[in-house]
Write an enzyme that holds these catalytic residues in place. Structure first.
Site, PDB file in Angstrom:
ATOM      1  CE  LYS A 195      44.506  40.175  48.824  1.00 24.91           C
ATOM      2  NZ  LYS A 195      43.359  39.938  47.949  1.00 24.91           N
ATOM      3  CG  ASN A 196      43.445  43.427  46.476  1.00 24.01           C
ATOM      4  OD1 ASN A 196      43.691  42.208  46.450  1.00 24.01           O
ATOM      5  ND2 ASN A 196      42.561  43.958  47.286  1.00 24.01           N
ATOM      6  CB  CYS A 244      33.885  34.391  47.926  1.00 21.54           C
ATOM      7  SG  CYS A 244      33.707  36.153  48.165  1.00 21.54           S
ATOM      8  NE  ARG A 256      33.992  39.357  45.450  1.00 19.88           N
ATOM      9  CZ  ARG A 256      35.262  39.374  45.850  1.00 19.88           C
ATOM     10  NH1 ARG A 256      35.669  38.473  46.693  1.00 19.88           N
ATOM     11  NH2 ARG A 256      36.106  40.247  45.351  1.00 19.88           N
ATOM     12  CG  ASP A 301      39.373  45.146  50.728  1.00 16.08           C
ATOM     13  OD1 ASP A 301      40.121  45.209  49.720  1.00 16.08           O
ATOM     14  OD2 ASP A 301      38.252  44.615  50.711  1.00 16.08           O
ATOM     15  NE  ARG A 326      42.629  33.983  49.084  1.00 17.35           N
ATOM     16  CZ  ARG A 326      41.449  34.244  48.506  1.00 17.35           C
ATOM     17  NH1 ARG A 326      40.340  33.793  49.041  1.00 17.35           N
ATOM     18  NH2 ARG A 326      41.396  34.952  47.417  1.00 17.35           N
TER      19      ARG A 326
HETATM   20  C1  EPZ Z   1      38.478  44.113  44.467  1.00 16.42           C
HETATM   21  O1  EPZ Z   1      37.552  43.073  44.236  1.00 16.42           O
HETATM   22  C2  EPZ Z   1      39.410  43.614  45.555  1.00 16.42           C
HETATM   23  N1  EPZ Z   1      40.089  42.397  45.095  1.00 16.42           N
HETATM   24  C3  EPZ Z   1      38.609  43.316  46.825  1.00 16.42           C
HETATM   25  O2  EPZ Z   1      39.527  42.943  47.838  1.00 16.42           O
HETATM   26  C4  EPZ Z   1      37.910  44.603  47.264  1.00 16.42           C
HETATM   27  O3  EPZ Z   1      37.120  44.333  48.401  1.00 16.42           O
HETATM   28  C5  EPZ Z   1      37.021  45.109  46.123  1.00 16.42           C
HETATM   29  O4  EPZ Z   1      37.825  45.310  44.935  1.00 16.42           O
HETATM   30  C6  EPZ Z   1      36.341  46.426  46.460  1.00 16.42           C
HETATM   31  O5  EPZ Z   1      37.304  47.388  46.751  1.00 16.42           O
HETATM   32  C7  EPZ Z   1      41.122  42.517  44.234  1.00 16.42           C
HETATM   33  O6  EPZ Z   1      41.499  43.604  43.828  1.00 16.42           O
HETATM   34  C8  EPZ Z   1      41.787  41.253  43.823  1.00 16.42           C
HETATM   35  P1  EPZ Z   1      34.439  45.068  42.743  1.00 16.42           P
HETATM   36  P2  EPZ Z   1      36.546  43.168  42.971  1.00 16.42           P
HETATM   37  O7  EPZ Z   1      34.302  44.533  41.364  1.00 16.42           O
HETATM   38  O8  EPZ Z   1      37.223  43.787  41.833  1.00 16.42           O
HETATM   39  C9  EPZ Z   1      29.818  44.007  42.693  1.00 16.42           C
HETATM   40  C10 EPZ Z   1      40.418  41.621  49.546  1.00 16.42           C
HETATM   41  O9  EPZ Z   1      40.027  41.439  50.696  1.00 16.42           O
HETATM   42  N2  EPZ Z   1      30.042  43.626  41.287  1.00 16.42           N
HETATM   43  O10 EPZ Z   1      34.828  46.492  42.942  1.00 16.42           O
HETATM   44  O11 EPZ Z   1      35.935  41.829  42.803  1.00 16.42           O
HETATM   45  C11 EPZ Z   1      30.487  43.053  43.659  1.00 16.42           C
HETATM   46  O12 EPZ Z   1      29.679  41.921  43.875  1.00 16.42           O
HETATM   47  C12 EPZ Z   1      39.437  41.619  48.394  1.00 16.42           C
HETATM   48  O13 EPZ Z   1      41.609  41.866  49.220  1.00 16.42           O
HETATM   49  C13 EPZ Z   1      28.938  43.295  40.487  1.00 16.42           C
HETATM   50  O14 EPZ Z   1      27.801  43.315  40.927  1.00 16.42           O
HETATM   51  O15 EPZ Z   1      35.453  44.177  43.569  1.00 16.42           O
HETATM   52  C14 EPZ Z   1      30.675  43.893  44.890  1.00 16.42           C
HETATM   53  O16 EPZ Z   1      29.453  43.891  45.627  1.00 16.42           O
HETATM   54  C15 EPZ Z   1      38.035  41.258  48.853  1.00 16.42           C
HETATM   55  N3  EPZ Z   1      29.157  42.935  39.184  1.00 16.42           N
HETATM   56  C16 EPZ Z   1      30.938  45.297  44.328  1.00 16.42           C
HETATM   57  O17 EPZ Z   1      30.450  45.273  42.970  1.00 16.42           O
HETATM   58  C17 EPZ Z   1      30.428  42.891  38.654  1.00 16.42           C
HETATM   59  O18 EPZ Z   1      30.574  42.584  37.446  1.00 16.42           O
HETATM   60  C18 EPZ Z   1      32.417  45.667  44.310  1.00 16.42           C
HETATM   61  O19 EPZ Z   1      33.078  44.730  43.519  1.00 16.42           O
HETATM   62  C19 EPZ Z   1      31.534  43.227  39.478  1.00 16.42           C
HETATM   63  C20 EPZ Z   1      31.311  43.601  40.794  1.00 16.42           C
END
Ligand code: EPZ
Length: 422
Positions: free
Chosen positions: A22-23, A118, A123, A308, A400
């Site tokens: 998915k991701n 969410c 996020r 995850d 999802r």
């Molecule tokens: C991806 O989300 C995945 N989603 C998430 O999977 C996964 O949990 C996450 O990576 C971490 O591995 C997809 O790929 C579609 P991040 P993403 O940016 O890219 C903070 C699932 O269950 N952050 O690595 O949004 C954020 O709040 C989903 O399939 C900032 O602070 O994750 C989080 O605490 C859930 N500022 C941490 O970094 C930003 O600009 C990791 O976020 C971006 C992120």
């Protein structure tokens, strides 16, 4: 709203096919915005998130059609002319924010709604914004939208992410493929989904090196051409179903599974007393003998233990022998499955980002509430091992990220069925 009814039914046996990631797919689909030529994805998962991304890309002017019952996604960015990613779609799925970099690179502008928080956390998108500004974009936040412009086009730069954000890495790499000059992206995320995206971009003519390491180098090109790409296996679905025969007993083969995709999980499961065998068809998983032992887990960016899979591991630890500590370092609120597992008799003490779990002999079925995608599947895993019936409500979360959960688990002997919502 539908629910899923699971009845603890003893040991599992048989095989489960693992779908495309998915991701990975949610990052690969926006790549069609970067080119006027057709981009075709094979081995795509059939999920509601993919349908949401389809709607979004179509609203931007791309052609997107699902073929072969959704396993093939045929796209073309030829007609892309609308820079607005509307709140109504973005609020449904955070990954919609992955159109920001490609729109900036292709159209020189983008208006992308902030996804909003969410269940698992606020996020924010500050890391995405800072990186794209370093590529020359001017971005400001107005009425809940990121208004981004790069009238003179994007320019390569040396960028260091403050945190190895998956999405920010994906947005920046996609934008940099069409920037003038070279971009060096440091502290980049190393997830297999990034590696898969870069493989696809390279097939489209992008000049990129270093994927899977913390430093990715992108030499901008004038245009990208079409390609056909096979979506990588979903390591989170794989890890989720690896836990099913461990929590319920028996042996299951995960078709398409590779240890390289789930090394951190395999380390923990091995320490807990699980036998994992790589076969030609995938991964065979079963308990070595007797009860699973409690093991401590700390979630980290790849190649550390994936956030995850934290909820699924917690479900397993609820029936392990001994006490362990699960530490969630990626999201600030990702223990909502804990109170639901406690309704089933689990012994969990949550304090901030850590959860102390003391295993019990057997969980007891109960009505529980799914709060997010991975929490919902952890409740199903718990239900496989629990005494009696577990009714998991709000399973739209589940749909999802997991295709045909009931079918895949029923095929290995689980007693599981979907109960149509009232
Ligand atoms: C991806 O989300 C995945 N989603 C998430 O999977 C996964 O949990 C996450 O990576 C971490 O591995 C997809 O790929 C579609 P991040 P993403 O940016 O890219 C903070 C699932 O269950 N952050 O690595 O949004 C954020 O709040 C989903 O399939 C900032 O602070 O994750 C989080 O605490 C859930 N500022 C941490 O970094 C930003 O600009 C990791 O976020 C971006 C992120």
């Amino acid at each position: 709203m539908d629910s899923i009814l699971v009845t603890g039914n003893g040991a599992l046996s048989g095989s489960i096919p693992i779908a495309g990631a998915k991701n990975a797919c949610l990052a690969l689909m926006p790549a069609t915005l970067l080119s006027e030529e057709p981009l075709t994805l094979l081995n795509a998962p059939r999920l509601s998130d993919i349908r949401t991304m389809t709607q979004l890309l179509q609203s931007l002017g791309a052609e997107v059609s699902a073929l072969q019952d959704g396993k093939v996604i045929a796209m073309s960015g030829h007609g892309v002319d609308n820079p607005l990613a509307h709140y109504d779609i973005v609020r449904k799925m955070r990954a919609s924010n992955l159109v920001l970099g490609p729109l900036l690179a292709r159209l020189g502008e983008a208006q992308v709604s902030l996804p909003g928080g969410c269940a698992i956390g606020a996020r924010p998108m500050d890391i995405h914004v800072t990186a794209l500004e370093q590529l020359g974009a001017v971005i400001d936040l107005r009425d809940g939208y990121l208004h981004a412009k790069a009238p003179a086009g994007l320019k390569g730069a040396e960028i260091t992410l403050r945190f190895a954000s998956v999405g920010a890495t994906e947005n920046t790499v996609m934008a940099a493929t069409l920037a003038k000059g070279t971009t060096v992206l440091k502290n980049a995320a190393r997830e297999p989904e990034i590696v898969d995206l870069v493989k696809c971009l390279r097939a489209m003519g992008a000049q990129i090196e270093g994927e899977g390491t913390s430093t990715i180098v992108i030499d901008g090109v004038d245009r990208l051409h079409g390609a056909t790409h096979r979506v990588v296996t979903d390591r989170i679905e794989l890890g989720t179903y690896m836990i099913a025969p461990v929590i319920a007993g028996g042996e299951v083969e995960l078709l398409g599974g590779e240890i390289a995709l789930v090394e951190a999980l395999c380390e923990k499961l091995d320490a807990a007393g699980v036998a994992i065998e790589q076969t030609n068809a995938g991964l065979k998983v079963r308990r070595k003998n007797g009860r699973i032992q409690a093991v401590d887990v700390r979630t980290e960016v790849f190649p550390g233990f994936p956030t995850d899979l934290q909820a699924q591991m917690m479900a397993l630890m609820c029936t392990a022998e001994g006490t362990c500590v699960l530490e969630e370092t990626i999201f600030e609120n990702r223990f909502m499955h804990a109170p639901e597992l406690m309704r089933m008799g689990a012994r969990i003490e949550v304090a901030g980002g850590t959860a102390k779990v003391t295993g019990v002999e057997r969980l007891k079925g109960a009505p529980v509430m799914a709060t997010d995608l991975r929490a919902s599947v952890s409740l199903i895993l718990a239900g496989l091992a629990a005494e009696g019936e577990t009714l998991v409500n709000r399973v739209y979360h589940l749909d999802r990220g997991y295709e045909q959960v009931e079918q895949k688990l029923s095929a290995v002997g689980a007693r599981i069925e979907r109960v149509q919502g009232q």
